[in-house]
Design an enzyme around this catalytic site. Structure first.
Site, PDB file in Angstrom:
ATOM      1  N   CYS A 116       3.425 -34.911   7.765  1.00 20.82           N
ATOM      2  CA  CYS A 116       2.142 -35.485   7.603  1.00 20.82           C
ATOM      3  C   CYS A 116       1.684 -36.036   6.208  1.00 20.82           C
ATOM      4  CB  CYS A 116       0.909 -34.383   7.957  1.00 20.82           C
ATOM      5  SG  CYS A 116       0.987 -32.977   6.618  1.00 20.82           S
TER       6      CYS A 116
ATOM      7  N   CYS B 143       5.051 -33.424   2.702  1.00 19.92           N
ATOM      8  CA  CYS B 143       5.286 -33.074   3.853  1.00 19.92           C
ATOM      9  C   CYS B 143       5.923 -34.057   4.654  1.00 19.92           C
ATOM     10  CB  CYS B 143       4.140 -32.322   4.754  1.00 19.92           C
ATOM     11  SG  CYS B 143       4.655 -31.878   6.529  1.00 19.92           S
TER      12      CYS B 143
ATOM     13  N   LYS C 139      37.292  -2.527  19.733  1.00 20.92           N
ATOM     14  CA  LYS C 139      38.066  -3.238  18.871  1.00 20.92           C
ATOM     15  C   LYS C 139      37.240  -3.437  17.516  1.00 20.92           C
ATOM     16  CE  LYS C 139      41.459  -6.980  18.653  1.00 20.92           C
ATOM     17  NZ  LYS C 139      41.045  -7.429  17.448  1.00 20.92           N
TER      18      LYS C 139
ATOM     19  N   CYS D 156      -1.837 -31.210   9.883  1.00 23.33           N
ATOM     20  CA  CYS D 156      -0.334 -31.455  10.131  1.00 23.33           C
ATOM     21  C   CYS D 156      -0.061 -31.194  11.516  1.00 23.33           C
ATOM     22  CB  CYS D 156       0.330 -30.708   9.198  1.00 23.33           C
ATOM     23  SG  CYS D 156       1.916 -30.847   9.405  1.00 23.33           S
TER      24      CYS D 156
ATOM     25  N   LYS E  87      38.587 -10.023  23.906  1.00 19.71           N
ATOM     26  CA  LYS E  87      37.972 -10.354  22.872  1.00 19.71           C
ATOM     27  C   LYS E  87      36.658 -11.028  22.952  1.00 19.71           C
ATOM     28  CE  LYS E  87      40.363 -12.057  19.212  1.00 19.71           C
ATOM     29  NZ  LYS E  87      40.515 -11.480  17.782  1.00 19.71           N
TER      30      LYS E  87
ATOM     31  N   ASP F 292      36.489  -4.428  13.853  1.00 18.08           N
ATOM     32  CA  ASP F 292      36.715  -5.539  13.319  1.00 18.08           C
ATOM     33  C   ASP F 292      36.911  -5.218  11.819  1.00 18.08           C
ATOM     34  OD1 ASP F 292      37.347  -8.222  12.835  1.00 18.08           O
ATOM     35  OD2 ASP F 292      35.211  -8.977  13.052  1.00 18.08           O
TER      36      ASP F 292
ATOM     37  N   TYR G  89      43.252   5.231  15.848  1.00 17.81           N
ATOM     38  CA  TYR G  89      43.355   5.130  17.083  1.00 17.81           C
ATOM     39  C   TYR G  89      44.671   5.090  17.881  1.00 17.81           C
ATOM     40  CZ  TYR G  89      43.725   0.338  15.431  1.00 17.81           C
ATOM     41  OH  TYR G  89      44.143  -0.704  14.419  1.00 17.81           O
TER      42      TYR G  89
ATOM     43  N   GLU H 175      38.669   1.153  24.225  1.00 17.51           N
ATOM     44  CA  GLU H 175      38.217   1.763  23.219  1.00 17.51           C
ATOM     45  C   GLU H 175      37.410   0.369  22.344  1.00 17.51           C
ATOM     46  OE1 GLU H 175      41.600   2.656  20.890  1.00 17.51           O
ATOM     47  OE2 GLU H 175      42.315   4.270  22.258  1.00 17.51           O
TER      48      GLU H 175
HETATM   49  S1  IVH Z   1      45.731  -0.547  19.159  1.00 17.14           S
HETATM   50  C1  IVH Z   1      50.272  -1.527  19.486  1.00 17.14           C
HETATM   51  N1  IVH Z   1      43.106  -0.168  19.266  1.00 17.14           N
HETATM   52  O1  IVH Z   1      43.335  -4.981  16.722  1.00 17.14           O
HETATM   53  C2  IVH Z   1      48.884  -1.754  19.696  1.00 17.14           C
HETATM   54  N2  IVH Z   1      44.005  -1.795  17.807  1.00 17.14           N
HETATM   55  O2  IVH Z   1      46.105  -7.157  17.659  1.00 17.14           O
HETATM   56  C3  IVH Z   1      48.079  -1.325  18.288  1.00 17.14           C
HETATM   57  N3  IVH Z   1      42.129  -2.889  16.354  1.00 17.14           N
HETATM   58  O3  IVH Z   1      46.112  -5.310  14.684  1.00 17.14           O
HETATM   59  C4  IVH Z   1      46.675  -1.673  18.076  1.00 17.14           C
HETATM   60  N4  IVH Z   1      40.637  -1.758  17.025  1.00 17.14           N
HETATM   61  O4  IVH Z   1      44.056  -4.304  13.747  1.00 17.14           O
HETATM   62  C5  IVH Z   1      44.178  -1.034  18.671  1.00 17.14           C
HETATM   63  N5  IVH Z   1      40.926   0.478  19.018  1.00 17.14           N
HETATM   64  C6  IVH Z   1      42.033  -0.302  18.669  1.00 17.14           C
HETATM   65  C7  IVH Z   1      41.706  -1.436  17.669  1.00 17.14           C
HETATM   66  C8  IVH Z   1      42.926  -1.981  17.261  1.00 17.14           C
HETATM   67  C9  IVH Z   1      40.984  -2.630  16.243  1.00 17.14           C
HETATM   68  C10 IVH Z   1      42.962  -4.122  15.916  1.00 17.14           C
HETATM   69  C11 IVH Z   1      44.306  -3.773  15.035  1.00 17.14           C
HETATM   70  C12 IVH Z   1      45.459  -4.621  15.485  1.00 17.14           C
HETATM   71  C13 IVH Z   1      44.709  -5.649  16.227  1.00 17.14           C
HETATM   72  C14 IVH Z   1      45.254  -5.976  17.772  1.00 17.14           C
END
Ligand code: IVH
Length: 671
Positions: free
Chosen positions: A411, A408, A118, A431, A314, A120, A227, A116
């Site tokens: 020059c 400048c 992640k 220049c 990450k 932000d 999620y 999945e």
């Molecule tokens: S699963 C126990 N899935 O990432 C697992 N987390 O440190 C629960 N996050 O606090 C998290 N996208 O805020 C999961 N597709 C995703 C995510 C996700 C973002 C964040 C979430 C969590 C941190 C993980």
């Protein structure tokens, strides 16, 4: 209680169902089936009935999404099941180690994962009882969070009632975020009002959700992806089933989720999204890899902080905090003066950064950036790092204001800033900084493509007085070159060969290379196709230029003034004498544009192609008479769809524009 006519109660209930359904069509599926006006009509009717019969108001009524009084502070919520965080991995090696640990623990040879994005944003937990939304909380420290129920209600894509499940008792977990364009809009508004800016979409989302006044939250464009399920009265076998269920009851689930049959497939997913993250309209900071089988998840369990069945890969951070040691001014090829922050070196998105652009004087003023400030720097895609924000808490009082010089730095000529322009320019005709930048552009890949003509060499050629303009490049001799730093006989010969080679690039490339203001690659191409030779273009009148559909007054004026300048005409004469081709190079044109196979057809490209780079494919389409555009409209003839296409593919389908794959494209161009 007074007896209510039964049909009022029924009508209220029906309206709520309808409104919730149309909300879902609009905010979750992005596919509304009624007009805004019709929707407003339903809302108004419900509001009227509720105000006539206030005893019918329930907290999950759509009318309650905006409203509620500002809170004094947030109440605390103890999560029924703690919200854990994830163990992080920063390399593919660490992912392989994670996989090995999982397999060892389970005593199995292979494990299926779910990959999945992640997101932000900021983690939330949503409590549903009998299928109705009852409480929303932030993650907090994982054990207790803040009660943001009223603010969550303002996020229209979060269902107040689950679709087709009145019995569910659930804690659903997900991420609240703000899309990038909305974040920029919000910051622009805040800047106009003189309010503090948010550093990034995540801070903006967090700041918006943690508002005591839900009306403010409602005015901020928040969205959510869900999620996971924290607590539930249902049973599932796999994480994929959980996601499918969430989707079926009306939650937004990210569309880019994918099964990986082993860790190498998961790594491939990480690699792909690391490259493609800029194509998304929301920020991601990595990939989450989860064991798919819930039985396995249970067996693996968790440590005090992290589940053992998941890991977060990450990406390299794109923002970092550092200090501005100095602010210098850089002179570009058009004489534009750009303030440049000299930074204490900091690691950022895979490289060490020691300078960042400050764009122009107004940018420095509006963000109040001073020498000595601690700042947040950011890098996105290939762009030059920029300073986004000052960390005001770190100010000591020793910081110094930046002043744009009036001469400048290269020059000594006067610096002029025209009214209405953001840019200050050096007006010096000779220049050296402008010359260096101009020559680098002239020799660059999409212009004359002179291999080996990099910044260090250009500097030497200019500083030693060997090159005063573009035409001088074609008079360089082996003696001129040998003896320059890092220039042996062999490399000097190679360089001369690539200079020679560059003569054949053709008119449109030359026009682009000349660096005429407002003449980019596209305009250069249009001019070449229209005039066929540089002589014809040079004698064109303002009206002739204006008669070309793609050319407006600004471009026409710029072209005309360029060719009116005696010094420029002289350079062009000398380029011609040296043998630089400035007639129409494209054989295809002599055949007549309409006989070319893609004549008049408008193309849009999305996704990666196997046989060409994006640029190669674009050039090819144009060479064969077609046009290439960056966005799909009803005027588009074909969308060429490669690997992992973006939203343009969906747009094409929405509009019913034909889509073709690479193979069909190859057939079309008979390759
Ligand atoms: S699963 C126990 N899935 O990432 C697992 N987390 O440190 C629960 N996050 O606090 C998290 N996208 O805020 C999961 N597709 C995703 C995510 C996700 C973002 C964040 C979430 C969590 C941190 C993980």
């Amino acid at each position: 209680m007074a007896q209510l006519p039964l049909d009022v109660r029924e009508r209220v209930e029906k309206l709520r169902e309808l409104i919730e359904y149309h909300n879902y069509r609009y905010y979750v599926l992005d596919d509304p089936v009624i007009s805004d006006a019709e929707f407003d009509g339903l809302m108004r009717e419900l509001s009227r009935l509720e105000s006539e019969h206030p005893e019918l108001i329930t907290p999950d009524s759509p009318t309650q999404r905006v409203g509620g009084k500002p809170a004094e502070g947030f109440a605390t919520v103890i999560h029924r099941v703690p919200m854990l965080s994830l163990q992080n991995a920063y390399s593919f090696q660490e992912l392989r180690e994670f996989d090995a640990r999982v397999k060892r623990f389970l005593g199995v040879g292979q494990v299926e994962y779910v990959c999945e994005l992640k997101i932000d944003g900021l983690a939330i937990s949503l409590e549903y009882s009998n299928g109705r939304f009852v409480k929303g909380a932030t993650r907090g420290d994982g054990v207790t969070g803040e009660d943001v129920t009223h603010n969550i209600r303002t996020i229209k894509s979060i269902p107040m009632r689950l679709r087709g499940d009145d019995e569910a008792d659930l804690d659903v977990r997900g991420e609240v975020y703000m899309i990038k364009s909305e974040f920029e809009k919000l910051n622009e508004e805040r800047s106009r009002r003189g309010e503090a800016l948010f550093a990034n979409p995540r801070n903006a989302a967090a700041g918006s959700l943690r508002q005591l006044d839900p009306k403010i939250t409602a005015s901020r464009p928040l969205n959510a992806f869900l999620y996971a399920i924290g607590f539930s009265n249902k049973r599932f076998e796999t994480h994929m089933q959980v996601l499918a269920y969430l989707k079926s009851v009306g939650f937004r689930v990210n569309p880019n989720i994918q099964i990986a049959h082993d860790i190498e497939e998961a790594i491939e997913y990480c690699r792909r999204w690391g490259d493609q993250r800029d194509t998304l309209d929301y920020e991601i900071d990595g990939v989450v890899i989860k064991v798919n089988s819930l039985r396995y998840q249970e067996m693996l369990g968790a440590t005090a902080k992290n589940p053992r069945w998941a890991v977060a890969f990450k990406f390299e951070a794109r923002q970092a905090t550092t200090k501005i040691k100095d602010i210098k001014v850089q002179v570009g090829r058009t004489g534009a003066l750009t303030p440049l922050a000299i930074l204490e070196p900091v690691r950022l998105a895979g490289s060490v950064v020691s300078r960042a652009t400050l764009h122009n004087e107004d940018y420095v003023r509006s963000k109040d950036i001073r020498i000595g400030d601690t700042v947040i720097v950011q890098k996105a895609g290939d762009v030059i790092p920029e300073v986004v924000k000052v960390v005001e808490d770190e100010r000591t009082g020793q910081e110094r204001q930046f002043v744009m010089p009036d001469r400048c730095p290269e020059c000594g000529a006067e610096v002029v800033r025209l009214e209405g322009e953001a840019v200050a320019r050096c007006v010096g005709l000779r220049c050296p900084a402008q010359l260096r930048e101009g020559i680098e552009h002239f020799a660059s890949r999409d212009a004359m493509d002179i291999e080996g003509m990099g910044p260090a060499l250009v500097s030497q050629l200019v500083d030693k007085g060997l090159v005063h303009d573009f035409a001088d490049l074609y008079n360089l001799t082996i003696e001129d070159l040998v003896g320059l730093e890092r220039m042996g006989n062999k490399s000097a010969q190679n360089l001369l060969a690539s200079i020679e080679e560059s003569k054949k690039r053709g008119l449109s490339r030359v026009l682009y290379a000349l660096g005429i203001r407002h003449v980019g690659e596209n305009v250069a191409r249009v001019l070449a196709e229209h005039f066929h030779s540089i002589e014809a273009l040079m004698s064109a009148r303002y009206e002739d230029l204006m008669a070309i559909p793609e050319i407006g007054p600004k471009i026409a004026y710029s072209i005309k003034s360029f060719f009116d300048e005696e010094a420029n005409r002289d350079v062009i004469q000398r380029l011609m004498k040296s043998g630089v081709v400035m007639g129409e190079e494209e054989k295809a044109v002599s055949e007549g544009a309409s006989s070319r196979p893609l004549a008049g057809k408008k193309f849009v490209l999305t996704g990666a192609l196997e046989h060409f780079s994006r640029k190669e494919a674009e050039d090819l389409i144009r060479e064969l008479g077609g046009e290439v555009s960056g966005s799909v409209s009803s005027k588009t003839d074909y969308v060429v769809v490669g690997q992992d296409p973006g939203s343009k593919f969906d747009r094409a389908r929405q509009l019913g524009v034909p889509t073709i794959d690479e193979e069909e494209f190859l057939k079309m161009i008979k390759r």
